[in-house]
Design an enzyme around this catalytic site. Structure first.
Site, PDB file in Angstrom:
ATOM      1  N   VAL A 116       4.560  -1.276  -5.694  1.00  0.00           N
ATOM      2  CA  VAL A 116       4.253   0.084  -4.804  1.00  0.00           C
ATOM      3  C   VAL A 116       3.560  -0.541  -3.437  1.00  0.00           C
ATOM      4  O   VAL A 116       2.926  -1.355  -3.536  1.00  0.00           O
ATOM      5  CB  VAL A 116       3.287   0.705  -5.647  1.00  0.00           C
ATOM      6  CG1 VAL A 116       2.786   2.120  -5.199  1.00  0.00           C
ATOM      7  CG2 VAL A 116       3.758   1.184  -6.909  1.00  0.00           C
ATOM      8  N   CYS A 117       3.796   0.410  -2.469  1.00  0.00           N
ATOM      9  CA  CYS A 117       2.913   0.173  -1.286  1.00  0.00           C
ATOM     10  C   CYS A 117       2.421   1.530  -0.855  1.00  0.00           C
ATOM     11  O   CYS A 117       2.827   2.274  -1.406  1.00  0.00           O
ATOM     12  CB  CYS A 117       3.630  -0.373  -0.198  1.00  0.00           C
ATOM     13  SG  CYS A 117       4.995   0.092   0.536  1.00  0.00           S
ATOM     14  N   ALA A 118       2.050   1.974   0.347  1.00  0.00           N
ATOM     15  CA  ALA A 118       1.467   3.055   0.699  1.00  0.00           C
ATOM     16  C   ALA A 118       2.889   3.963   0.965  1.00  0.00           C
ATOM     17  O   ALA A 118       2.784   5.196   0.561  1.00  0.00           O
ATOM     18  CB  ALA A 118       0.671   3.005   2.098  1.00  0.00           C
TER      19      ALA A 118
END
Length: 158
Positions: A116-118
């Site tokens: 996950v990232c932004a």
């Protein structure tokens, strides 16, 4: 020079003149449909690229199934300040720049990983790095934390 047999019409590398005229008149008569189809395809492709890359991500619902059924581990590749502001509940923070070192990654490379990232772009790059390290079950969360929140799934602050 082209050979023009009297009984077959004008040949251009095996295509009759009437066929060429049919194709060009079709394009001239339907250019707006062709432009609309190309624009539509371009918009679909742009959404795929913007949401985390073509082909390789999982939706938030699929990620929840991986976490609950296959005990997938969530790896957040955001910077520590972003991670502290909000992250997927239970996620482990390993910034993208430190991912290549392998510190903090599970020793069992068969465990499914949800990265996950932004917004999904960094996580797609992280998945490529993880696959080079032998984590074949790593998958990016399409749309990142933004999509996770839009699905009303739990987040926490560090």
């Amino acid at each position: 020079r082209f050979y023009n047999p009297p009984s077959r019409g004008f040949l251009i590398t095996g295509i009759r003149e009437s066929t060429c005229m049919n194709i060009s008149s079709f394009i001239a008569d339907n250019w707006y449909w062709i432009v609309a189809a190309a624009a539509s395809g371009g918009m679909l492709l742009w959404q795929q690229v913007k949401s985390g890359g073509v082909g390789g991500g999982v939706t938030p619902a699929q990620a929840v199934q991986l976490i609950n059924k296959q005990k997938a581990q969530v790896i957040d590749v955001c910077e520590p300040a972003e991670f502290a502001a909000a992250h997927v509940t239970g996620a482990k923070n390993i910034p993208l720049g430190q991912l290549g070192e392998g510190k903090g990654l599970p020793s069992n490379k068969a465990i499914p990983l949800v990265v996950v990232c932004a917004a999904g772009s960094r996580s797609a790059r992280a998945v490529a790095q993880l696959k080079k390290l032998g984590y074949e079950n790593a998958q990016s969360l399409s749309g990142g934390l933004k999509a996770w929140r839009e699905a009303n799934l739990p987040t926490e602050k560090a």
